[in-house]
Write an enzyme that holds these catalytic residues in place. Structure first.
Site: not given
Ligand code: AMP
Ligand code: ZN
Length: 105
Positions: A31, A85, A93, A98-99
């Site tokens: 997103i 991460n 976060e 996820h990758m």
């Molecule tokens: P991380 O910091 O590795 O946990 O990355 C989480 C990622 O998820 C971030 O790059 C966010 O922009 C992405 N993200 C969070 N919510 C959504 C969503 N609803 N749809 C698509 N991407 C998302």
């Protein structure tokens, strides 16, 4: 998992731009893209972090990498980066494994 944003995307309870789906994983656009191609490869099973992967699930990570490679080729990326991460200190976060696939054309 009830309160997990990625489980909700997998269940189609909240929208996402899905670019890949199979029995084991789903791929959708991030997103907040940080590269011209930026999507997330997410296992359908709720696993919080890479550290929670059991030995018998190692092939799941291999599958995610294979799918990322195929998408990068399909998107005609000349170069790309695959990133996990792990844990808060590693910048994670969303606590559903996820990758990140970040690609440049
Ligand atoms: P991380 O910091 O590795 O946990 O990355 C989480 C990622 O998820 C971030 O790059 C966010 O922009 C992405 N993200 C969070 N919510 C959504 C969503 N609803 N749809 C698509 N991407 C998302
Ligand atoms: Zn989840």
């Amino acid at each position: 998992m009830t309160n997990c944003v990625f489980c909700k995307i997998i269940a189609k309870e909240i929208p996402a731009q899905i670019v890949h789906e199979d029995e084991f994983c789903i791929g959708f656009n991030d997103i907040h893209p940080k590269a011209p191609v930026h999507l997330l490869l997410v296992p359908k099973k709720h696993i919080p972090t890479l550290s929670d992967i059991d030995d018998h699930e190692e092939q799941l990570v291999g599958h995610m990498i294979k799918i990322a490679k195929e998408i990068a080729h399909k998107e005609k990326c000349e170069g790309y980066r695959l990133v996990f991460n792990v844990n808060e200190k590693g910048g994670q976060e969303v606590f559903h494994l996820h990758m990140h696939l970040m690609g440049w054309k």
